[in-house]
Design a protein around this motif. Sequence first.
Motif, PDB file in Angstrom:
ATOM      1  N   SER A  94       0.831  -1.199   0.000  1.00  0.00           N
ATOM      2  CA  SER A  94       0.000   0.000   0.000  1.00  0.00           C
ATOM      3  C   SER A  94       0.856   1.235   0.000  1.00  0.00           C
ATOM      4  O   SER A  94       2.017   1.224   0.384  1.00  0.00           O
ATOM      5  N   ASP A  95       0.215   2.390  -0.413  1.00  0.00           N
ATOM      6  CA  ASP A  95       0.955   3.652  -0.429  1.00  0.00           C
ATOM      7  C   ASP A  95       1.429   4.027   0.961  1.00  0.00           C
ATOM      8  O   ASP A  95       2.499   4.607   1.141  1.00  0.00           O
ATOM      9  N   ALA A  96       0.623   3.688   1.995  1.00  0.00           N
ATOM     10  CA  ALA A  96       0.975   4.046   3.366  1.00  0.00           C
ATOM     11  C   ALA A  96       2.238   3.324   3.823  1.00  0.00           C
ATOM     12  O   ALA A  96       2.986   3.827   4.649  1.00  0.00           O
ATOM     13  N   ALA A  97       2.482   2.127   3.269  1.00  0.00           N
ATOM     14  CA  ALA A  97       3.636   1.341   3.690  1.00  0.00           C
ATOM     15  C   ALA A  97       4.892   1.679   2.906  1.00  0.00           C
ATOM     16  O   ALA A  97       5.975   1.240   3.260  1.00  0.00           O
ATOM     17  N   GLN A  98       4.740   2.420   1.823  1.00  0.00           N
ATOM     18  CA  GLN A  98       5.891   2.744   0.987  1.00  0.00           C
ATOM     19  C   GLN A  98       6.808   3.746   1.680  1.00  0.00           C
ATOM     20  O   GLN A  98       6.344   4.640   2.386  1.00  0.00           O
ATOM     21  N   PRO A  99       8.124   3.612   1.492  1.00  0.00           N
ATOM     22  CA  PRO A  99       9.036   4.631   2.015  1.00  0.00           C
ATOM     23  C   PRO A  99       8.849   5.943   1.270  1.00  0.00           C
ATOM     24  O   PRO A  99       8.416   5.965   0.109  1.00  0.00           O
ATOM     25  N   THR A 100       9.197   7.016   1.918  1.00  0.00           N
ATOM     26  CA  THR A 100       9.088   8.320   1.278  1.00  0.00           C
ATOM     27  C   THR A 100      10.279   8.565   0.367  1.00  0.00           C
ATOM     28  O   THR A 100      11.318   7.899   0.474  1.00  0.00           O
ATOM     29  N   ALA A 101      10.122   9.533  -0.513  1.00  0.00           N
ATOM     30  CA  ALA A 101      11.229   9.908  -1.389  1.00  0.00           C
ATOM     31  C   ALA A 101      12.431  10.374  -0.564  1.00  0.00           C
ATOM     32  O   ALA A 101      13.585  10.123  -0.914  1.00  0.00           O
ATOM     33  N   ALA A 102      12.156  11.036   0.561  1.00  0.00           N
ATOM     34  CA  ALA A 102      13.230  11.527   1.424  1.00  0.00           C
ATOM     35  C   ALA A 102      13.996  10.358   2.048  1.00  0.00           C
ATOM     36  O   ALA A 102      15.229  10.414   2.196  1.00  0.00           O
ATOM     37  N   GLU A 103      13.289   9.295   2.398  1.00  0.00           N
ATOM     38  CA  GLU A 103      13.950   8.129   2.973  1.00  0.00           C
ATOM     39  C   GLU A 103      14.853   7.445   1.947  1.00  0.00           C
ATOM     40  O   GLU A 103      15.949   6.986   2.284  1.00  0.00           O
ATOM     41  N   VAL A 104      14.383   7.385   0.711  1.00  0.00           N
ATOM     42  CA  VAL A 104      15.204   6.796  -0.346  1.00  0.00           C
ATOM     43  C   VAL A 104      16.447   7.644  -0.568  1.00  0.00           C
ATOM     44  O   VAL A 104      17.563   7.123  -0.714  1.00  0.00           O
ATOM     45  N   ARG A 105      16.254   8.974  -0.596  1.00  0.00           N
ATOM     46  CA  ARG A 105      17.389   9.876  -0.782  1.00  0.00           C
ATOM     47  C   ARG A 105      18.386   9.728   0.359  1.00  0.00           C
ATOM     48  O   ARG A 105      19.609   9.704   0.140  1.00  0.00           O
ATOM     49  N   ALA A 106      17.895   9.617   1.595  1.00  0.00           N
ATOM     50  CA  ALA A 106      18.780   9.461   2.753  1.00  0.00           C
ATOM     51  C   ALA A 106      19.569   8.147   2.657  1.00  0.00           C
ATOM     52  O   ALA A 106      20.758   8.092   3.002  1.00  0.00           O
ATOM     53  N   ALA A 107      18.913   7.093   2.179  1.00  0.00           N
ATOM     54  CA  ALA A 107      19.599   5.812   2.018  1.00  0.00           C
ATOM     55  C   ALA A 107      20.687   5.909   0.955  1.00  0.00           C
ATOM     56  O   ALA A 107      21.760   5.312   1.091  1.00  0.00           O
ATOM     57  N   ALA A 108      20.411   6.669  -0.114  1.00  0.00           N
ATOM     58  CA  ALA A 108      21.418   6.862  -1.154  1.00  0.00           C
ATOM     59  C   ALA A 108      22.624   7.619  -0.599  1.00  0.00           C
ATOM     60  O   ALA A 108      23.782   7.287  -0.909  1.00  0.00           O
ATOM     61  N   GLU A 109      22.367   8.623   0.228  1.00  0.00           N
ATOM     62  CA  GLU A 109      23.465   9.375   0.841  1.00  0.00           C
ATOM     63  C   GLU A 109      24.282   8.476   1.781  1.00  0.00           C
ATOM     64  O   GLU A 109      25.505   8.610   1.892  1.00  0.00           O
ATOM     65  N   ALA A 110      23.583   7.548   2.452  1.00  0.00           N
ATOM     66  CA  ALA A 110      24.282   6.621   3.344  1.00  0.00           C
ATOM     67  C   ALA A 110      25.212   5.715   2.553  1.00  0.00           C
ATOM     68  O   ALA A 110      26.319   5.379   3.014  1.00  0.00           O
ATOM     69  N   VAL A 111      24.784   5.307   1.351  1.00  0.00           N
ATOM     70  CA  VAL A 111      25.649   4.490   0.496  1.00  0.00           C
ATOM     71  C   VAL A 111      26.887   5.278   0.083  1.00  0.00           C
ATOM     72  O   VAL A 111      28.007   4.762   0.106  1.00  0.00           O
ATOM     73  N   LYS A 112      26.698   6.526  -0.287  1.00  0.00           N
ATOM     74  CA  LYS A 112      27.832   7.366  -0.680  1.00  0.00           C
ATOM     75  C   LYS A 112      28.829   7.504   0.472  1.00  0.00           C
ATOM     76  O   LYS A 112      30.051   7.404   0.276  1.00  0.00           O
ATOM     77  N   ALA A 113      28.305   7.736   1.669  1.00  0.00           N
ATOM     78  CA  ALA A 113      29.189   7.874   2.828  1.00  0.00           C
ATOM     79  C   ALA A 113      29.915   6.562   3.119  1.00  0.00           C
ATOM     80  O   ALA A 113      31.110   6.552   3.454  1.00  0.00           O
ATOM     81  N   ALA A 114      29.208   5.431   2.977  1.00  0.00           N
ATOM     82  CA  ALA A 114      29.824   4.127   3.215  1.00  0.00           C
ATOM     83  C   ALA A 114      30.901   3.835   2.177  1.00  0.00           C
ATOM     84  O   ALA A 114      31.931   3.226   2.491  1.00  0.00           O
ATOM     85  N   LEU A 115      30.671   4.264   0.933  1.00  0.00           N
ATOM     86  CA  LEU A 115      31.692   4.109  -0.110  1.00  0.00           C
ATOM     87  C   LEU A 115      32.956   4.877   0.250  1.00  0.00           C
ATOM     88  O   LEU A 115      34.075   4.376   0.098  1.00  0.00           O
ATOM     89  N   ASP A 116      32.772   6.109   0.731  1.00  0.00           N
ATOM     90  CA  ASP A 116      33.927   6.918   1.128  1.00  0.00           C
ATOM     91  C   ASP A 116      34.688   6.276   2.285  1.00  0.00           C
ATOM     92  O   ASP A 116      35.929   6.236   2.292  1.00  0.00           O
ATOM     93  N   ARG A 117      33.950   5.748   3.275  1.00  0.00           N
ATOM     94  CA  ARG A 117      34.600   5.104   4.422  1.00  0.00           C
ATOM     95  C   ARG A 117      35.337   3.847   3.990  1.00  0.00           C
ATOM     96  O   ARG A 117      36.446   3.572   4.466  1.00  0.00           O
TER      97      ARG A 117
END
Length: 231
Positions: A2-25
């Motif tokens: 359902s739409d209510a269970a879907q992550p928000t666009a902001a959550e997806v963006r935050a996860a992408a930023e976490a990947v970038k930071a993990a790549l740098d580390r």
Amino acid sequence: MSDAAQPTAAEVRAAAEAVKAALDRHLAAVERRTGDDDTAVYEAFNALAAAAEAYDELLYDRYDEVTPFEIPGADGALPPYAGPDEPHALSLLIRRDYAVAEPQRLLAQARRVAEIDGEADATGPAARAGVSPLAALGVLFGEYEPDEIASRHKEFGLEEGDSTLWVTAAEELPEPGEWLNAPFEHADPERIVCRFDVSSVFDEDEDDGEDDGEHEDEDDHGEAGAGASGS
């Protein structure tokens, strides 16, 4: 979903930023690595794997898309670590497979070792090692440590197959002789500190003909734990 269970666009963006930071580390840890067993590299690898997996799941849930990469060991197949946080003892469970690629070389090397260790005669250990593969293997593995066999396997007519090393944690050392009758029977996957696998199968996903060498696959739970096996 359902739409209510879907992550928000902001959550997806935050996860992408976490990947970038993990790549740098991860890159920073690799650049500073002090050896093959640098725990900082293993921990950064696991953090990158976890971040990439989380991003992939959120991306799929939100946009029905996936990432084009996969990090080995990120499939969650290993159980959660349940061993001591400060282990006072370790058990190493090792399995290494070999093919007897050159039987005559194996027999010759075993006979040479047996002749050095004892008298050469028609019925002695040297004679048996020179004609019996079973006797030859007994002589060589009785003379050399497993690590030396691994580093010199070609000299002994052996060809490497798959190998794995499991490092398991314990509260204390078992009593002497306690597990000798069944040394690998009670390997607990939940007490694996780290696991190292080597197999040519890891090359099958790479472009054909690019590299015939072996690839080492490493699983490590860092402070938490990892997988298990031995032989």
